[in-house]
Design an enzyme around this catalytic site. Structure first.
Site, PDB file in Angstrom:
ATOM      1  N   ARG A 190       0.827  -1.200   0.000  1.00 37.11           N
ATOM      2  CA  ARG A 190       0.000   0.000   0.000  1.00 37.11           C
ATOM      3  C   ARG A 190       0.863   1.252   0.000  1.00 37.11           C
ATOM      4  O   ARG A 190       1.974   1.268   0.533  1.00 37.11           O
ATOM      5  CB  ARG A 190      -0.890   0.046   1.245  1.00 37.11           C
ATOM      6  CG  ARG A 190      -1.884  -1.098   1.311  1.00 37.11           C
ATOM      7  CD  ARG A 190      -2.756  -0.964   2.531  1.00 37.11           C
ATOM      8  NE  ARG A 190      -1.967  -0.765   3.728  1.00 37.11           N
ATOM      9  CZ  ARG A 190      -2.411  -0.141   4.811  1.00 37.11           C
ATOM     10  NH1 ARG A 190      -3.632   0.354   4.851  1.00 37.11           N
ATOM     11  NH2 ARG A 190      -1.628  -0.010   5.864  1.00 37.11           N
ATOM     12  N   SER A 218       8.425  -4.999   6.310  1.00 41.69           N
ATOM     13  CA  SER A 218       8.318  -6.044   7.334  1.00 41.69           C
ATOM     14  C   SER A 218       9.078  -7.303   6.959  1.00 41.69           C
ATOM     15  O   SER A 218       8.500  -8.375   6.774  1.00 41.69           O
ATOM     16  CB  SER A 218       6.846  -6.351   7.595  1.00 41.69           C
ATOM     17  OG  SER A 218       6.193  -5.151   7.915  1.00 41.69           O
ATOM     18  N   ASP A 238       6.975  -3.704  11.022  1.00 42.38           N
ATOM     19  CA  ASP A 238       5.538  -3.555  11.349  1.00 42.38           C
ATOM     20  C   ASP A 238       5.266  -3.559  12.861  1.00 42.38           C
ATOM     21  O   ASP A 238       4.329  -2.903  13.322  1.00 42.38           O
ATOM     22  CB  ASP A 238       4.673  -4.590  10.617  1.00 42.38           C
ATOM     23  CG  ASP A 238       5.133  -6.023  10.842  1.00 42.38           C
ATOM     24  OD1 ASP A 238       6.198  -6.213  11.457  1.00 42.38           O
ATOM     25  OD2 ASP A 238       4.436  -6.948  10.393  1.00 42.38           O
TER      26      ASP A 238
END
Ligand code: ADP
Ligand code: MG
Length: 787
Positions: A414, A475, A530
């Site tokens: 994203r 991540s 993350d």
């Protein structure tokens, strides 16, 4: 067939347990049972009143008596009510018998209830036979509306006035007397026996239920009525006999109708608690209600009435044959079989059930690995990498500004625009697909694609020409050399782009921007894991949030450590967030004692055997697989899905972790569990559904407890670091397993409190931690640089 098998079991049992023959004991009195072989007599009835028995365990009394008599070695393994014995003998293989009805001198019933609705026992699994003792129904006045003056007289004459009101309307001990009192009243009204002396009717017991039943027969009833009355010295007219027959019919029909109403209530309860639209069930009946010669009840039995009152229930009445005797044998045999099976299940699951000492050991080991991971010299040998993140502070809520964020390595890629303002945080985001050929192609192509997506997003968001500080949630395990300098250690989660491992991912991004000649438009200020994003986004809401935890596909945690303890980074002042990469805890063998054969089998089939050992006990990617392997073992032992083929269970990953979430929902009807298993082509009966649920609970409980042991090491270390007697701290959490599983979070929190009692730990769910968190790291960095 079922019956035959059970009897076979019993005979076999006799053969080799010669020394100690199992004995089932039918005891038709009100008892409070706490086990199959433990029953305290509540009160005698039916004329019994031996002293010193009420309040005592009758099984123990019987066993003592047996021992004294030296009648050979008998072991009382089960005590049951006569209703239960009756029920046991009437099952067929197709339809189980789950209700029994006895209408004899007294009346009683029993039925198989889902244990989760039986709040008086501690067990939560499976079904249990509940003895209703419904003879006492109405003792609280609930039936006062329907009691007639004749019933009142019968009650007053009885040895136990005021109690067993329902029984006195239904049981054969009383029906003759109810008729007798009705006749007395009719005679007093001069509607019967005109001119006769009826004092004889004042004597209790002169009319028996046997006679009443014979009188209502349409063939010889009238003759029988005349004979009965004449035997009492009365001289009845034709009309007297006719009225007598009507009274008898009314009393017997009422008894049948009341039984039917009670039965209908039981059936509806069973149907509703199992969430069924229709219920097909066998009901065992015994007692005079089945008729003197074995035919069904003269008044048409409760059958018709039950059909009226519980039309959704298809009842098949079964007449019990020597229900009590054979039933006792069966309960005994079933008890032995179940006890055997229970022993095997317990043995199989025992290695997955962790004691407090086990958890304390995990906590201590985690603490040891943390210290190794932080030490400059020891870091290379630690299974917990303890990676510095160069994030030196959590948000204080004064951060402001507009930022870009990238989120790579979660379920989606994203790009986000994040505005941090006084009113709160606003986010606009877009998901971009990363095609597999790019994920597994060259590093250049991957980062070119990422830059293309950023440019596309900026144009769509009207941000073209503005250079916003960018936070990059990446991540994958990285060795960070600065806030904006992160060397990829290895790819995971299906990525394998070439020429990236060992390189700084921020540099790779900048080079891609140069190739696209947009390097001026990009200002990467931070790379974030993350867990760190999660901690930061929750930290914006709650300043005490200094830990981040993920329990999703994988598991990991980060927390704020004192710089003086971080041997791998220069500087002694302040704190730094440490990305623990705790999923790898145990990769050096320190948790080997915990791994079961099931964990080994799961590990062997992964793409990284021997790696991420702690994660493989805890996270969503593995729990379903562990359950599947345990189920396979149960099948192999013949405990589960007996005689049924279950080839689908051989398929890897067929048992999803989300099934655990559904199956473990508190109070979920077993039919729902059954539906899930049927979708997997597993034809589970209720006993088996309940066993599957137990397996799921065992696996998810262990996961939550291990996670808690890890967290306990973290919070205790933070408390010691700060020299505090008590630490109050918040954990920001993300991950679908934590968020969706019905008891994971509760078990985690309870165990943590138990293991770290001096820490008051609050859990805060993160919303969009990766996006928001990356922006906030950028914000803290930019604002920190400005001040
Ligand atoms: P990620 O960890 O990749 O960022 P999530 O936090 O959404 O993604 O976790 C996804 C994992 O959660 C899946 O791999 C699956 O194992 C597990 N999962 C999905 N749905 C559920 C559920 N309802 N209950 C428990 N676990 C679930
Ligand atoms: Mg995630």
């Amino acid at each position: 067939m079922e019956k035959r098998r059970l009897r076979g079991d019993l005979i076999n049992a006799n053969k080799y347990v010669k020394e100690r023959l199992p004995l089932g004991f039918v005891f038709p009195f009100s008892c409070r049972q706490t086990r199959l072989d433990k029953a305290e007599l509540i009160s005698w009835s039916k004329g019994f009143s031996c002293s010193d028995v009420e309040g005592k365990d009758v099984v123990q009394l019987l066993q003592l008596a047996i021992n004294k008599q030296e009648v050979g070695e008998l072991e009382v393994v089960a005590l049951m009510n006569d209703t239960v014995g009756t029920m046991m003998t009437c099952s067929t293989r197709e339809i189980p018998c789950e209700v029994a009805l006895i209408v004899d001198k007294g009346t009683n019933s029993c039925f198989m209830a889902d244990v989760q609705h039986v709040q008086t026992v501690e067990e939560t699994r499976g079904r249990m036979c509940v003895n209703t003792e419904w003879g006492c129904f109405g003792d609280d006045g609930a039936l006062d509306d329907i009691l007639t003056p004749y019933d009142q007289h019968v009650d007053e004459e009885s040895s136990n006035p005021g109690v067993k009101r329902f029984e006195k309307l239904v049981g054969s001990l009383y029906l003759g007397d109810v008729v007798r009192h009705a006749l007395i009243a009719l005679a007093a009204e001069k509607a019967l026996f005109i001119g006769s002396n009826v004092t004889v009717l004042g004597t209790k017991g002169v009319l028996t239920t046997q006679q009443v039943v014979e009188i209502i027969s349409s063939k010889e009833g009238m003759t029988k009525a005349r004979m009965t009355l004449e035997a009492l010295g009365l001289r009845p007219s034709e009309r007297d006999c006719c009225r007598m027959q009507q009274v008898c019919r009314a009393v017997v029909s009422r008894s049948a109708a009341l039984c039917a109403a009670g039965l209908a209530a039981i059936l509806s309860l069973i149907r509703q608690s199992r969430g069924l639209e229709r219920l097909m069930i066998n009901v065992a009946v015994d007692g005079w209600i089945r008729g003197s010669r074995g035919e069904s009840h003269p008044s048409g039995m409760p059958h018709t009435v039950t059909r009226l009152l519980a039309p959704e229930c298809l009842v098949n009445l079964k007449l019990s044959e020597d229900g009590t005797g054979r039933g006792a044998a069966m309960v005994t045999a079933v008890a032995l079989r179940l006890a055997d099976q229970r022993r095997e299940v317990n043995q199989l699951l025992a290695p997955l059930r962790l004691t407090r000492a086990d958890l304390e050991r995990v906590q201590a080991l985690m603490r040891q690995e943390m210290d190794l991971g932080l030490g400059r010299e020891t870091n290379a040998n630690a299974s917990v990498r303890m990676l510095p993140t160069y994030v030196r502070g959590t948000p204080d809520g004064t951060e402001r500004g507009e930022f870009l964020a990238l989120d790579l390595g979660g379920t989606n890629f994203r790009v986000l625009a994040v505005r941090v303002a006084e009113k709160g945080i606003q986010i606009a985001s877009q998901i971009y697909v990363i095609p597999t050929n790019i994920m597994q192609g060259t590093g250049e192509a991957l980062f070119d694609h990422i830059v293309d997506c950023i440019m596309d997003f900026q144009m769509k968001q009207d941000l073209k020409g503005r250079v916003l500080p960018l936070g990059f949630t990446f991540s994958f395990p990285c060795k960070q050399l600065g806030l904006d300098k992160a060397v990829l250690l290895n790819w995971t989660k299906g990525f394998s782009a070439s020429d990236c491992v060992g390189k700084d991912v921020v540099q790779l991004l900048r080079e891609a921007a140069q190739r696209k000649q947009v390097e001026k438009a990009l200002n990467v200020v931070a790379v974030v894991n993350d867990t760190v994003g999660t901690m930061m986004s929750c930290g914006y809401e709650d300043p005490e949030c200094e830990i981040g935890l993920i329990v999703g596909t994988g598991t990991n945690a980060c927390y704020m450590e004192e710089m003086q303890n971080v041997g791998t980074v220069e500087g002694e002042q302040g704190r730094m967030c440490i990305n623990m990469e705790w999923g790898a805890f145990g990769d050096n063998g320190c948790l080997d004692h915990l791994f079961t054969e099931f964990d080994q089998m799961v590990d062997e089939k992964t793409i990284n055997p021997g790696k991420q050992r702690f994660e493989k006990l805890i996270s969503g990617m593995y729990l379903g697989e562990i359950v599947r392997h345990i189920l396979l073992a149960l099948v192999e032992k013949g405990i589960l899905f007996q005689d049924k083929a279950c080839p689908t269970l051989q398929n890897r990953d067929i048992f999803k972790t989300k099934f655990l979430s559904t199956i473990e929902i508190d109070g979920l009807a077993l039919t729902k569990v059954q539906a899930i298993l049927w979708d997997l082509e597993l034809q589970a009966n209720f006993e088996e559904c309940s066993l599957v649920r137990e397996v799921c609970q065992t696996v998810s409980l262990r996961a939550a407890q291990l996670c808690a042991a890890g967290l306990a090491a973290v919070v205790e270390k933070m408390r010691e670091n700060r020299g505090l007697g008590q630490l109050a701290v918040t954990v920001g959490v993300d991950g679908t397993l934590y968020k969706m599983h019905p008891c994971f979070s509760e078990h985690l929190q309870q165990t943590l409190q138990d293991l770290a009692p001096n820490c008051a730990v609050t859990f805060l769910l993160s919303e969009d931690g990766s996006g928001k968190g990356a922006a906030l790291v950028a914000a803290v960095a930019v604002c920190g640089a400005e001040s």
